[in-house]
Design a protein around this motif. Structure first.
Motif, PDB file in Angstrom:
ATOM      1  N   GLY A   1      -1.102  -3.133   4.362  1.00 32.61           N
ATOM      2  CA  GLY A   1       0.158  -2.399   4.310  1.00 32.61           C
ATOM      3  C   GLY A   1       1.345  -3.232   3.872  1.00 32.61           C
ATOM      4  N   ARG A   2       1.121  -4.464   3.437  1.00 35.56           N
ATOM      5  CA  ARG A   2       2.216  -5.332   3.027  1.00 35.56           C
ATOM      6  C   ARG A   2       2.247  -5.498   1.513  1.00 35.56           C
ATOM      7  N   LEU A   3       3.389  -5.941   1.006  1.00 33.28           N
ATOM      8  CA  LEU A   3       3.530  -6.167  -0.425  1.00 33.28           C
ATOM      9  C   LEU A   3       2.748  -7.401  -0.848  1.00 33.28           C
ATOM     10  N   ALA A   4       2.048  -7.305  -1.971  1.00 28.21           N
ATOM     11  CA  ALA A   4       1.268  -8.435  -2.475  1.00 28.21           C
ATOM     12  C   ALA A   4       1.274  -8.411  -3.988  1.00 28.21           C
ATOM     13  N   TYR A   5       1.071  -9.579  -4.554  1.00 27.67           N
ATOM     14  CA  TYR A   5       0.951  -9.734  -6.015  1.00 27.67           C
ATOM     15  C   TYR A   5      -0.424 -10.327  -6.290  1.00 27.67           C
ATOM     16  N   THR A   6      -1.214  -9.650  -7.128  1.00 28.19           N
ATOM     17  CA  THR A   6      -2.574 -10.090  -7.405  1.00 28.19           C
ATOM     18  C   THR A   6      -2.799 -10.217  -8.903  1.00 28.19           C
ATOM     19  N   ALA A   7      -3.508 -11.280  -9.279  1.00 24.11           N
ATOM     20  CA  ALA A   7      -3.958 -11.449 -10.664  1.00 24.11           C
ATOM     21  C   ALA A   7      -5.389 -11.969 -10.626  1.00 24.11           C
ATOM     22  N   PHE A   8      -6.202 -11.542 -11.589  1.00 18.67           N
ATOM     23  CA  PHE A   8      -7.577 -12.010 -11.695  1.00 18.67           C
ATOM     24  C   PHE A   8      -7.783 -12.536 -13.109  1.00 18.67           C
ATOM     25  N   ILE A   9      -8.118 -13.814 -13.224  1.00 21.89           N
ATOM     26  CA  ILE A   9      -8.240 -14.450 -14.534  1.00 21.89           C
ATOM     27  C   ILE A   9      -9.723 -14.700 -14.813  1.00 21.89           C
ATOM     28  N   PRO A  10     -10.269 -14.162 -15.909  1.00 20.35           N
ATOM     29  CA  PRO A  10     -11.695 -14.334 -16.217  1.00 20.35           C
ATOM     30  C   PRO A  10     -12.098 -15.803 -16.321  1.00 20.35           C
ATOM     31  N   SER A  11     -13.357 -16.077 -15.980  1.00 23.55           N
ATOM     32  CA  SER A  11     -13.826 -17.458 -15.886  1.00 23.55           C
ATOM     33  C   SER A  11     -13.788 -18.191 -17.219  1.00 23.55           C
TER      34      SER A  11
ATOM     35  N   ARG B   1     -15.277 -13.913  -5.532  1.00 24.18           N
ATOM     36  CA  ARG B   1     -15.162 -12.457  -5.480  1.00 24.18           C
ATOM     37  C   ARG B   1     -15.040 -11.914  -6.906  1.00 24.18           C
ATOM     38  N   PRO B   2     -16.151 -11.668  -7.571  1.00 28.03           N
ATOM     39  CA  PRO B   2     -16.086 -11.154  -8.944  1.00 28.03           C
ATOM     40  C   PRO B   2     -15.316  -9.839  -9.018  1.00 28.03           C
ATOM     41  N   HIS B   3     -14.705  -9.613 -10.173  1.00 28.00           N
ATOM     42  CA  HIS B   3     -13.968  -8.372 -10.409  1.00 28.00           C
ATOM     43  C   HIS B   3     -14.923  -7.359 -11.024  1.00 28.00           C
ATOM     44  N   PRO B   4     -14.878  -6.094 -10.596  1.00 27.00           N
ATOM     45  CA  PRO B   4     -15.843  -5.115 -11.120  1.00 27.00           C
ATOM     46  C   PRO B   4     -15.757  -4.890 -12.624  1.00 27.00           C
ATOM     47  N   ARG B   5     -14.579  -5.131 -13.228  1.00 28.65           N
ATOM     48  CA  ARG B   5     -14.443  -4.921 -14.670  1.00 28.65           C
ATOM     49  C   ARG B   5     -14.324  -6.221 -15.446  1.00 28.65           C
ATOM     50  N   LEU B   6     -13.701  -7.236 -14.841  1.00 28.44           N
ATOM     51  CA  LEU B   6     -13.471  -8.495 -15.551  1.00 28.44           C
ATOM     52  C   LEU B   6     -14.593  -9.509 -15.349  1.00 28.44           C
ATOM     53  N   GLY B   7     -15.449  -9.299 -14.358  1.00 23.86           N
ATOM     54  CA  GLY B   7     -16.555 -10.207 -14.118  1.00 23.86           C
ATOM     55  C   GLY B   7     -16.169 -11.363 -13.205  1.00 23.86           C
ATOM     56  N   SER B   8     -16.764 -12.549 -13.420  1.00 18.95           N
ATOM     57  CA  SER B   8     -16.474 -13.716 -12.590  1.00 18.95           C
ATOM     58  C   SER B   8     -15.133 -14.303 -12.991  1.00 18.95           C
ATOM     59  N   GLY B   9     -14.493 -14.991 -12.033  1.00 14.79           N
ATOM     60  CA  GLY B   9     -13.205 -15.590 -12.354  1.00 14.79           C
ATOM     61  C   GLY B   9     -12.432 -16.006 -11.123  1.00 14.79           C
ATOM     62  N   LEU B  10     -11.135 -16.145 -11.318  1.00 12.32           N
ATOM     63  CA  LEU B  10     -10.225 -16.633 -10.274  1.00 12.32           C
ATOM     64  C   LEU B  10      -9.343 -15.487  -9.797  1.00 12.32           C
ATOM     65  N   ARG B  11      -9.400 -15.206  -8.505  1.00 14.27           N
ATOM     66  CA  ARG B  11      -8.568 -14.164  -7.898  1.00 14.27           C
ATOM     67  C   ARG B  11      -7.398 -14.836  -7.178  1.00 14.27           C
ATOM     68  N   TYR B  12      -6.182 -14.505  -7.625  1.00 15.45           N
ATOM     69  CA  TYR B  12      -4.959 -15.062  -7.051  1.00 15.45           C
ATOM     70  C   TYR B  12      -4.209 -13.954  -6.328  1.00 15.45           C
ATOM     71  N   THR B  13      -3.869 -14.186  -5.059  1.00 13.15           N
ATOM     72  CA  THR B  13      -3.128 -13.192  -4.285  1.00 13.15           C
ATOM     73  C   THR B  13      -1.979 -13.861  -3.546  1.00 13.15           C
ATOM     74  N   LEU B  14      -0.767 -13.417  -3.825  1.00 14.04           N
ATOM     75  CA  LEU B  14       0.427 -13.838  -3.095  1.00 14.04           C
ATOM     76  C   LEU B  14       0.816 -12.689  -2.182  1.00 14.04           C
ATOM     77  N   GLY B  15       0.759 -12.907  -0.878  1.00 17.56           N
ATOM     78  CA  GLY B  15       1.098 -11.863   0.078  1.00 17.56           C
ATOM     79  C   GLY B  15       2.393 -12.179   0.806  1.00 17.56           C
ATOM     80  N   LEU B  16       3.301 -11.214   0.845  1.00 16.22           N
ATOM     81  CA  LEU B  16       4.533 -11.375   1.610  1.00 16.22           C
ATOM     82  C   LEU B  16       4.259 -11.019   3.073  1.00 16.22           C
ATOM     83  N   ALA B  17       4.894 -11.735   3.977  1.00 14.43           N
ATOM     84  CA  ALA B  17       4.570 -11.602   5.394  1.00 14.43           C
ATOM     85  C   ALA B  17       5.221 -10.393   6.054  1.00 14.43           C
ATOM     86  N   ARG B  18       6.343  -9.925   5.539  1.00 18.42           N
ATOM     87  CA  ARG B  18       7.061  -8.847   6.215  1.00 18.42           C
ATOM     88  C   ARG B  18       6.281  -7.543   6.158  1.00 18.42           C
TER      89      ARG B  18
END
Length: 321
Positions: free
Chosen positions: A277-287, A222-239
């Motif tokens: 609608g849940r809390l999440a932490y996302t980071a996208f690191i360029p390739s 899932r490329p990032h529209p500004r950062l390009g190709s890379g690694l998308r990390y998402t930590l989602g809380l269940a509550r």
């Protein structure tokens, strides 16, 4: 502010933990400054232990600090480097917790847009906090991500061209594909692999107090529209939380907390409200970072337990759910 102001340095013993860790952070920062200084497109300004990094498109400040610990590092102290990138005035109008949580920080990719801590107004800042002993080896290869953030942070924050800031790096993506393929199903009681696909893995945090509380996705497709190709990390809380207005304030608070306290993993992304609608932490690191940090998928998963536990403890201990 949880890091100790420099004016207090004379009140501490010469070998106090805060003083030692701040000195360690300052030495590491000077090493990083040496690497940045080799780039002719960068102008450096070093004074009072703080470093300004200026390019034609970006202004950043790097500050060495000794942070009080939280979560698994409660009662401890950690050397860190805080990075703040200034935006242009056009971002003034997004100085709203709702806009940051549901739009800006959900899509920023690297770093978190946060309001000025002094409350005096002005454009929000793009912030990150690199803990120097979080396992990502910031003193060696991992410092490439810190340098990239300091040098180019405003480029992806303000990119209006419609083109990615960074070119696709095939070697970096190949390293990360291999790393995902080699992830064990179970890792030291910290996480359990739920599903593995080409370039995508889903993991459930399996620590005893995090069972069914959080899930992590790592995606390479899932490329990032500004950062390009890379690694998308998402930590989602269940509550699930119904009050989205309050959730937005919590996102601001969690992002500020990660900048001001050491939780055991570096703050390189942003807390936000996910589409569900849940809390999440996302980071996208360029390739391109995949060349110097080939095992980043595993390292990010190992740091997920610390982040999830610190967030849940903070929310349940200080804010009503």
């Amino acid at each position: 502010m949880h890091d100790r102001p420099r004016e207090d340095a004379g009140l501490r013993e010469p070998d106090s933990p805060h003083q030692r860790d701040e000195l360690a952070a300052r030495r590491r920062l000077y090493d990083i400054v040496g690497w940045l200084g080799q780039d002719p497109a960068i102008t450096l300004d070093t004074r009072d232990g703080v470093v300004g990094v200026f390019t034609a498109t970006s202004n950043a400040v790097l500050r060495p600090v000794a942070l009080d610990g939280a979560g698994i590092r409660a009662e401890g102290i950690c050397p860190a480097i805080q990075v703040s990138v200034w935006s242009e005035p056009w971002l003034d109008w997004v100085d709203s917790s709702g806009r940051r949580a549901t739009w800006i920080n959900r899509g920023m990719g690297l770093g978190a847009i946060q309001p000025l801590l002094d409350g005096e107004g002005g454009a929000p800042l793009l912030n990150a906090c690199f803990e120097l002993d979080d396992g990502l080896r910031w003193e060696y290869e991992g410092a490439a991500l810190l340098r990239l953030f300091a040098r180019s942070g405003a480029d992806w924050m303000l990119n209006r061209t419609g083109r990615a800031v960074f070119a696709r790096n095939t070697a970096g993506l190949t390293n990360w594909h291999k790393a995902i393929g080699q992830l064990p199903v179970y890792w030291f009681g910290s996480w359990t692999l739920l599903k593995r696909m080409p370039g995508h893995v889903i993991v459930r945090l399996a620590d005893y107090d995090l069972a069914d509380e959080a899930e992590v996705h790592i995606e390479l497709n899932r490329p990032h529209p500004r950062l390009g190709s890379g690694l998308r990390y998402t930590l989602g809380l269940a509550r699930h939380h119904s009050d989205r207005e309050r959730l937005a304030v919590w996102c601001d608070w969690l992002n500020e907390r990660e900048t001001q306290l050491a939780i055991g993993t570096s703050h390189i992304g942003a807390w936000h409200i996910a589409a569900n609608g849940r809390l999440a932490y996302t980071a996208f690191i360029p390739s391109l970072i995949g060349e110097v940090l080939p095992n980043l998928p595993r390292d990010l998963l190992c740091g997920s337990v610390a982040r999830a536990r610190a967030a849940i403890q903070a929310l349940t201990g200080r804010l009503p759910l």
